[in-house]
Enzyme design. Structure first.
Site, mmCIF file in Angstrom:
data_model
loop_
_atom_site.group_PDB
_atom_site.id
_atom_site.type_symbol
_atom_site.label_atom_id
_atom_site.label_comp_id
_atom_site.label_asym_id
_atom_site.label_seq_id
_atom_site.Cartn_x
_atom_site.Cartn_y
_atom_site.Cartn_z
ATOM 1 N NE ARG A 149 100.162 61.294 86.487
ATOM 2 C CZ ARG A 149 100.649 60.864 85.299
ATOM 3 N NH1 ARG A 149 99.442 60.779 84.434
ATOM 4 N NH2 ARG A 149 101.676 60.332 85.002
ATOM 5 C CG HIS B 106 106.668 62.234 84.848
ATOM 6 N ND1 HIS B 106 106.291 61.110 86.126
ATOM 7 C CD2 HIS B 106 105.966 61.795 83.842
ATOM 8 C CE1 HIS B 106 105.563 60.488 85.362
ATOM 9 N NE2 HIS B 106 105.391 60.675 84.376
ATOM 10 C CD GLN C 24 108.270 58.483 81.345
ATOM 11 O OE1 GLN C 24 107.118 58.291 81.503
ATOM 12 N NE2 GLN C 24 108.934 57.777 80.894
ATOM 13 C CG ASP D 53 106.218 64.773 76.992
ATOM 14 O OD1 ASP D 53 105.294 64.181 76.770
ATOM 15 O OD2 ASP D 53 105.976 65.630 78.147
ATOM 16 C CB CYS E 81 107.073 60.118 78.607
ATOM 17 S SG CYS E 81 106.138 61.585 78.098
ATOM 18 N NE ARG F 7 106.971 55.486 84.806
ATOM 19 C CZ ARG F 7 105.691 56.242 84.706
ATOM 20 N NH1 ARG F 7 105.434 56.897 83.476
ATOM 21 N NH2 ARG F 7 105.085 56.681 85.854
HETATM 22 N N1 CP Z 1 104.249 58.451 80.782
HETATM 23 C C1 CP Z 1 103.325 58.642 81.612
HETATM 24 O O1 CP Z 1 103.460 59.029 82.849
HETATM 25 O O2 CP Z 1 102.304 58.040 81.193
HETATM 26 P P1 CP Z 1 100.664 58.108 81.910
HETATM 27 O O3 CP Z 1 100.210 59.507 81.817
HETATM 28 O O4 CP Z 1 99.608 57.268 81.151
HETATM 29 O O5 CP Z 1 100.758 57.477 83.482
HETATM 30 N N1 NVA Z 2 104.121 66.401 79.789
HETATM 31 C C1 NVA Z 2 103.172 65.443 79.987
HETATM 32 C C2 NVA Z 2 103.544 64.102 80.552
HETATM 33 C C3 NVA Z 2 102.531 63.070 80.293
HETATM 34 C C4 NVA Z 2 102.991 61.668 80.841
HETATM 35 C C5 NVA Z 2 102.023 65.967 80.921
HETATM 36 O O1 NVA Z 2 102.387 66.510 81.708
HETATM 37 O O2 NVA Z 2 101.040 65.799 80.191
#
Ligand code: CP
Ligand code: NVA
Length: 323
Positions: free
Chosen positions: A120, A147, A150, A234, A274, A302
């Site tokens: 990440r 993502h 997701q 989101d 999400c 997930r």
């Molecule tokens: N939806 C999602 O990716 O959640 P986290 O940021 O908690 O991993």
């Molecule tokens: N768009 C959001 C998604 C979090 C799971 C972010 O990048 O923070």
């Protein structure tokens, strides 16, 4: 039994796995592969986890986090445990892509230790550099641009709830340029679903080329959501964009998904997010907690879809006949 033999094949064929197959975005998979992964996820979900312990026995997943996570971290780690493997997390000062060492050096080292890496990152480019040097599969656990995990969970959820993906109309409301929106669009395009975006002109997605036929953006949320089967939103400010908070709040104020807006979607429409959610910003408590909301089933998926993805990348599932 069919299910048992399919899962047994997934576990058995470890020797023929390709050298390094990375999933940094949805487009790294094709529609057939995604269908295979979704079907396998459904089978895993329906199978006792105690019967899955041999599938990744002795395998290790490294999970590298440059920004926070709850779902991604815990679902990947739990998934590895349920498949008989092990997951290790590095974050903060342990994992400073491009600062402590180059992404390429980190990837070359980790490739000597582990069987797969989930990453990440803030920017997408260091992730691409990491993957280019990795000899084990690299999975994007969220970057500024994509993502994919997701999106796989999202389309698994839509398929479960509505029965199919082709022809489904998904309406995404809010910041249509973010990672979740981009991956949802990619997944819908591949699987034959239509996407409308409800967003201000400043946050319109780039709908050139491959997305021209299956996607449209509207400034009017009511027009975008008309007859939608799925309503998705989101957060308005993604991780790393905190400096834009004030501007985003002003731009997206007309795009809160509330009960009135939901009433313009199809009567059978489901609401998706999400998570994490900011009640009172992108969605009201009433919608998030309402009967149309499937957000916790979506979060659960997930786990199942990432387990299927790990099996797909680490074992030879090509002999699985998913009719
Ligand atoms: N939806 C999602 O990716 O959640 P986290 O940021 O908690 O991993
Ligand atoms: N768009 C959001 C998604 C979090 C799971 C972010 O990048 O923070």
């Amino acid at each position: 039994m069919y299910m048992t033999s399919a899962l047994a094949l997934a576990a058995r064929g470890t020797s023929a796995a390709p050298a390094a197959r990375h999933v940094l975005k949805v487009g790294d998979l094709d529609a057939v592969e995604i269908t295979t992964i979704l079907d396998l996820a459904g089978q895993l979900k329906a199978t006792r986890t105690v019967d899955q312990l041999q599938f990744l026995r002795g395998r290790t997943l490294a999970m590298l986090f440059e920004k926070p996570s709850l779902r991604t971290r815990v679902s990947f780690e739990t998934g590895m445990t349920q498949l008989g493997g092990h997951a290790i997390m590095a974050s903060g000062s342990d994992f400073m892509v491009g600062k402590r060492e180059t992404p390429e050096d980190a990837a070359r080292v980790l490739s000597r230790y582990v069987d797969a890496v989930m990453v990440r990152t803030h920017a997408h480019e260091p992730l691409e550099r990491f993957a280019s040097a990795s000899t084990v599969p690299v999975i994007n656990g969220l970057s500024a641009l994509h993502h994919p995990c997701q999106a796989l969970a999202d389309i698994l959820t839509i398929k479960e709830k509505l029965g199919h993906l082709a022809g489904i109309k998904v309406c995404y409301v809010g910041d249509a340029r973010n990672n979740v929106a981009a991956s949802l669009l990619d997944a819908c395009a591949l699987m034959g679903a239509q996407v409308t975006f409800a967003c201000p002109p400043t946050l319109r997605p780039n709908l050139s080329g491959k997305h021209k036929r299956n996607a449209r953006a509207f400034t009017s949320a009511v027009r975008a959501i008309a007859d939608a089967d799925v309503v998705y939103t989101d957060v308005w400010v993604s991780m790393g964009e905190e400096a834009l908070t004030e501007r985003r709040m002003a731009e997206l104020l007309p795009y809160t998904v509330d009960e009135e807006l939901m009433s313009h979607a199809a009567p059978h429409a489901i609401f998706m997010h999400c998570l994490p959610a900011h009640r009172g910003e992108e969605v009201t408590t009433g919608v998030l907690e309402g009967t149309q909301s499937v957000v916790f089933d979506q979060a659960e998926n997930r786990l199942h879809v990432q387990k299927a993805l790990l099996l797909y990348l680490l074992t030879d599932t090509t002999r699985i006949a998913l009719a």
